[in-house]
Design a protein around this motif. Structure first.
Motif, short mmCIF file in Angstrom:
data_model
loop_
_atom_site.label_atom_id
_atom_site.label_comp_id
_atom_site.label_asym_id
_atom_site.label_seq_id
_atom_site.Cartn_x
_atom_site.Cartn_y
_atom_site.Cartn_z
N ILE A 287 0.88 -1.17 0.00
CA ILE A 287 0.00 0.00 0.00
C ILE A 287 0.91 1.22 0.00
N HIS A 288 0.86 1.99 -1.08
CA HIS A 288 1.74 3.17 -1.20
C HIS A 288 1.03 4.37 -0.58
N CYS A 289 1.65 4.93 0.48
CA CYS A 289 1.04 6.03 1.25
C CYS A 289 1.79 7.32 0.97
N ASP A 290 1.14 8.24 0.25
CA ASP A 290 1.80 9.49 -0.14
C ASP A 290 1.60 10.56 0.92
N VAL A 291 2.63 10.74 1.74
CA VAL A 291 2.59 11.71 2.84
C VAL A 291 3.11 13.05 2.34
N VAL B 121 9.12 2.75 -9.20
CA VAL B 121 8.83 3.91 -10.06
C VAL B 121 7.42 4.39 -9.75
N ASP B 122 7.28 5.70 -9.69
CA ASP B 122 6.11 6.29 -9.06
C ASP B 122 5.59 7.49 -9.84
N GLY B 123 4.41 7.26 -10.48
CA GLY B 123 3.75 8.40 -11.09
C GLY B 123 3.44 8.20 -12.56
N CYS C 123 5.59 3.97 2.77
CA CYS C 123 5.31 5.40 3.01
C CYS C 123 6.32 6.29 2.29
N HIS C 124 5.80 7.11 1.41
CA HIS C 124 6.61 8.02 0.60
C HIS C 124 6.51 9.40 1.25
N LEU C 125 7.57 9.81 1.93
CA LEU C 125 7.54 11.06 2.70
C LEU C 125 7.95 12.24 1.84
N MET C 126 6.98 12.99 1.39
CA MET C 126 7.24 14.23 0.66
C MET C 126 7.09 15.38 1.66
N VAL C 127 8.07 15.41 2.59
CA VAL C 127 8.00 16.33 3.73
C VAL C 127 9.36 16.94 3.98
ZN ZN Z 1 4.36 8.36 -4.15
#
Ligand code: ZN
Ligand code: DX5
Length: 219
Positions: A33-37, A177-179, A66-70
């Protein structure tokens, strides 16, 4: 031969019923489960934090990726570990010369460590992360939003990264790879050398989620 894993992104899911959403993803064959934070600073939108991860944890046995965009992700690791995150990926653009120590800190919290780069960042900036990482993540859209178009120059970065890893004896390392990944372009992504496929829109807009997830394995 690397196992192909499909990681649907819950950014495209129902935020009012996220528990049932992740249960449905597991029932339809997802691997992660990919979680976009997103914190509204590293990227403009705000999505959710560790509390969402904690709330969805009981609904699925799948790894929470968990993908931390923070900003300052190193200050968030304890919260995500407590929440039950299995994988935490952090951006090279944010961590800069602290990236390897941040990856080590993620592992010290009992989670798998991922390093991420944006489309405009040269793939060479991931090379020094390989020894401290369990996964390397290439953004194929500019972070912040789902539903964008796949950036084709990502394919060359995947190829360069996979051959670097093979040359340096880490050929088995996961490349995520994401997006913008769809059933139409996923085969190119896999043949370039990626083996973990993030997809949000392609999964949630599908009339047959199970079939779409299966096709996103490149079969
Ligand atoms: Zn992502
Ligand atoms: C964007 C996120 C991606 C995005 C993928 O910042 O990191 O994971 O949700 O969604 P799609 O598959 O719709 O591009």
């Amino acid at each position: 031969m690397l196992e192909i894993k499909v990681a649907p992104s819950i950014l495209a899911g129902d935020f009012a019923r996220m528990g049932e959403t992740v249960r449905m993803l597991e029932q339809n064959g997802a691997d992660y489960i990919h979680c976009d934070v997103m914190d509204g600073n590293f990227v403009p939108p705000i999505t959710f934090g560790a509390q969402m991860v904690e709330q969805i944890r009981p609904y699925t046995k799948l790894p929470l990726d968990c993908h931390l965009m923070v900003l300052r992700p190193d200050t968030r690791l304890e919260a995500f570990a407590q929440a039950g995150a299995d994988i935490v990926s952090v951006h090279v653009e944010e961590c800069r010369d602290r990236i390897v120590q941040t990856l080590r800190a993620i592992r010290n919290h009992g989670m798998k460590a991922g390093a991420v780069i944006n489309p405009d960042t040269p793939v060479e900036q991931l090379y020094d992360c390989a020894e401290a990482a369990d996964m390397l993540l290439l953004m194929s859209v500019h972070p912040g939003w789902g539903g964008q178009k796949f950036i084709p120059s990502t394919l060359e970065k995947i190829e360069k990264l996979r051959s670097f890893l093979v040359r340096s004896g880490r050929g088995e390392l996961d490349i995520e790879v994401d997006g913008g990944i769809t059933e139409e372009n996923v085969r190119d992504v896999i043949s370039a050398g990626a083996n973990v496929i993030v997809a949000g829109s392609a999964v949630f807009r599908s009339a047959d989620m199970r079939a779409t997830i299966q096709r996103l394995r490149g079969v």
